[in-house]
Design an enzyme around this catalytic site. Structure first.
Site, short mmCIF file in Angstrom:
data_model
loop_
_atom_site.label_atom_id
_atom_site.label_comp_id
_atom_site.label_asym_id
_atom_site.label_seq_id
_atom_site.Cartn_x
_atom_site.Cartn_y
_atom_site.Cartn_z
N ASN A 1 -0.31 1.31 5.95
CA ASN A 1 0.49 0.47 5.08
C ASN A 1 1.27 -0.48 5.99
O ASN A 1 1.89 -0.04 6.95
CB ASN A 1 1.46 1.36 4.28
N GLY A 2 1.21 -1.77 5.69
CA GLY A 2 1.95 -2.74 6.49
C GLY A 2 1.05 -3.88 6.90
O GLY A 2 -0.13 -3.90 6.57
N GLY B 1 0.23 0.26 -5.12
CA GLY B 1 -1.02 -0.48 -5.05
C GLY B 1 -1.97 -0.04 -6.12
O GLY B 1 -2.26 1.16 -6.23
N CYS C 1 0.82 -1.21 0.00
CA CYS C 1 0.00 0.00 0.00
C CYS C 1 0.85 1.26 0.00
O CYS C 1 2.04 1.23 0.30
CB CYS C 1 -0.86 0.09 1.26
N TYR D 1 13.33 -2.99 -4.74
CA TYR D 1 12.29 -3.09 -5.76
C TYR D 1 11.12 -2.13 -5.59
O TYR D 1 10.67 -1.53 -6.55
CB TYR D 1 11.73 -4.53 -5.78
P1 AMP Z 1 9.42 -14.65 -11.22
O1 AMP Z 1 10.56 -14.97 -12.15
O2 AMP Z 1 8.12 -15.24 -11.67
O3 AMP Z 1 9.76 -14.99 -9.85
O4 AMP Z 1 9.18 -13.07 -11.28
C1 AMP Z 1 10.21 -12.18 -11.00
C2 AMP Z 1 9.74 -10.79 -11.31
O5 AMP Z 1 8.73 -10.37 -10.37
C3 AMP Z 1 10.85 -9.77 -11.24
O6 AMP Z 1 10.86 -9.04 -12.45
C4 AMP Z 1 10.48 -8.85 -10.09
O7 AMP Z 1 10.74 -7.51 -10.41
C5 AMP Z 1 9.00 -9.06 -9.88
N1 AMP Z 1 8.65 -8.98 -8.44
C6 AMP Z 1 9.39 -9.31 -7.40
N2 AMP Z 1 8.74 -9.14 -6.24
C7 AMP Z 1 7.53 -8.66 -6.56
C8 AMP Z 1 6.38 -8.26 -5.79
N3 AMP Z 1 6.37 -8.31 -4.46
N4 AMP Z 1 5.29 -7.82 -6.47
C9 AMP Z 1 5.30 -7.78 -7.81
N5 AMP Z 1 6.35 -8.14 -8.60
C10 AMP Z 1 7.46 -8.58 -7.98
#
Ligand code: AMP
Length: 471
Positions: A109-110, A35, A9, A254
């Protein structure tokens, strides 16, 4: 037991601006990446609290007509993303109630790790719940407090909570914000001059929200601190003793926008440093460095500058992929990834590529991207990840799947390399991650990389719920 879910969030709060709803809207607009499922704004005009929340994106929900129905110089706002099952409007924030402490609205958020227990206890004492959000638990605790002042009641409500919260609370004439004693999630304080004189306070998950509304970043709300702004001015108090700091390192890896300052540090700086350290730890005999956009861009810049290899935008992201897109019934291979990313063939053709991304969660997306780069003509694909292997789920507000879906929880690097079909695979070490965020004083949480959780309680139910969770 109710269905517990994890939320990512963003929150904002505005005090003392004649167009508070518009400022909150712009703040949320800048926090949209935190979000995309629902958003809400509540305002106070000194007498009443006005609310509007809906499913969807901030810009679609808050038309000028809707914003016109949110008068007042105080506002709080929230944008929410949650994965597990329940996507109902019922759980959209802020929550607004009329209780024995007056009219209040609350958003956070959290993730509260003992929310299940608290909720059960409140239920025994007669509380009635309409949604399954942690925010509602906080509101009930607030209403149960025997303290007469709102700040006292909020303090009472926060003390039993375990886990992560950066919270914004609106009353008819004041705004209160608070951050949990570990400081898991960010919350920044800003200030802006109002044309015609006077000062307005702003609070937001990330400082990129301040940039858009023209506020100046002053400092963070400290872990265990509550900040209150009302007619009497601004006051700060520690509602709980600060515990060992556990700022979420994934915000820097990220989650946050690179143009934000989070936990007092520029995110872009951390990300480029992640890339530089990654190039030192995991070099590759290659021709070009290509980021997975957008998450891998800053780290790839760092990798390229450290390795001396040219940086090439070999993958282009379509930013306009909607949630409601209808897949063709005739299956197209890897359709989901193709919607989002497209390779630039003439850059990749015949090249040995270092592909940089921020993390591998399940590995399925990464495999599709490696295949895509190879099918576009790359001779070799060397995948480099700007953090350590993600081995443990997050219980503090980042949406990770349960442990057995995390590929790195049960596979070593070589096995993951084979799964994602890369020629080589390299992860950043924990030591370098710590260095990249300048964590000399051990102030960050690395639980998703180590399995060491900073709170005692990750309750059994929480773990069971997490193992059932759908990502
Ligand atoms: P995968 O290879 O299916 O594990 O997807 C990896 C991708 O998911 C990477 O490009 C990340 O930037 C993205 N990613 C990592 N953590 C999250 C998250 N919490 N929510 C959405 N995307 C994520």
């Amino acid at each position: 037991m109710y269905d517990k879910f994890h939320e990512e969030c963003g929150v904002v709060a505005i005090y003392g601006h004649p167009e508070a709803a518009k400022m909150a809207y712009l703040g949320l607009y800048a926090l949209q990446h935190r979000g995309q499922e629902s958003a809400g704004i509540c305002t106070a005009d000194g007498e009443r609290i006005h609310c509007h929340k809906s499913m969807g994106h901030v810009a679609d929900i808050f038309t000028s007509e809707v914003l016109g129905r949110l008068p007042g110089s105080l506002a709080i706002g929230h944008t929410r993303y949650s994965t597990a099952g329940d996507t109902a409007l019922l759980n959209a924030q802020p929550f607004s109630v009329d209780c024995n402490k007056g009219r209040i609205a609350l958003a956070h958020n959290g993730n509260i790790v003992n929310a299940v227990e608290l909720r059960r206890d409140l239920g025994r004492r007669g509380s009635i719940f309409q949604a399954n959000s942690d925010t509602e638990v906080i509101l009930h605790l607030l209403a149960h407090s025997s303290e007469r002042s709102l700040s006292g009641a909020l303090r009472d409500a926060l003390l039993p909570l375990e886990g992560a919260y950066s919270l914004v609370c609106l009353a008819e004439d004041r705004i209160l914000v608070a951050r949990d004693p570990h400081g898991f999630r960010p919350l920044a304080v800003g200030e802006m001059e109002i044309s015609g004189g006077g000062k307005c306070y702003a609070f937001a998950s990330e400082t990129c929200a301040f940039d858009l509304i023209g506020a100046v970043y002053l400092h963070d709300v400290q872990p265990g601190e509550m900040v209150m702004v009302g007619p009497e001015g601004i006051t700060r108090e520690h509602f709980a003793p600060e515990q060992s700091r556990a700022q979420c390192v994934f915000e820097h890896v990220y989650f946050s926008r690179p143009d934000s300052i989070v936990f007092g540090r520029a995110v872009q700086e951390s990300r480029e440093e992640l890339g530089r350290l990654l190039a030192r730890e995991c070099p590759a005999d290659a021709d070009i460095v290509v980021p997975v956009p957008d998450s891998g861009v800053a780290a790839a810049l760092g990798y390229a500058s450290e390795s001396g290899l040219p940086f090439r935008l070999g993958l282009i992201r379509n930013h306009y992929v909607g949630r409601t897109f209808i897949e063709p019934s005739q299956a197209i291979r890897d359709f989901g990834v193709k919607l989002k990313l497209n390779p630039v063939r003439h850059l990749l053709q015949g090249k040995r590529v270092v592909l940089v991304d921020d993390s591998i969660v399940r590995g399925t997306t990464s495999r599709k991207i490696v295949r895509m780069v190879r099918q576009a003509g790359a001779r070799e694909v060397h995948l480099r990840i700007s953090c350590p292997p993600t081995i443990s789920p997050c219980f503090y507000g980042v949406d990770t799947p349960n442990r057995n879906e995390l590929i790195a929880s049960s596979h070593n690097v070589e096995e993951i390399r084979r799964f994602v079909e890369a020629d080589s695979l390299g992860y950043l070490s924990l030591k370098s991650l710590r260095q990249a965020v300048a964590d000399d004083r051990h102030e960050y949480c690395y639980a998703c990389y180590t399995g060491d959780y900073p709170t005692d309680l990750v309750s059994l139910e929480q773990l069971i719920a997490s193992s059932r969770k759908q990502y």
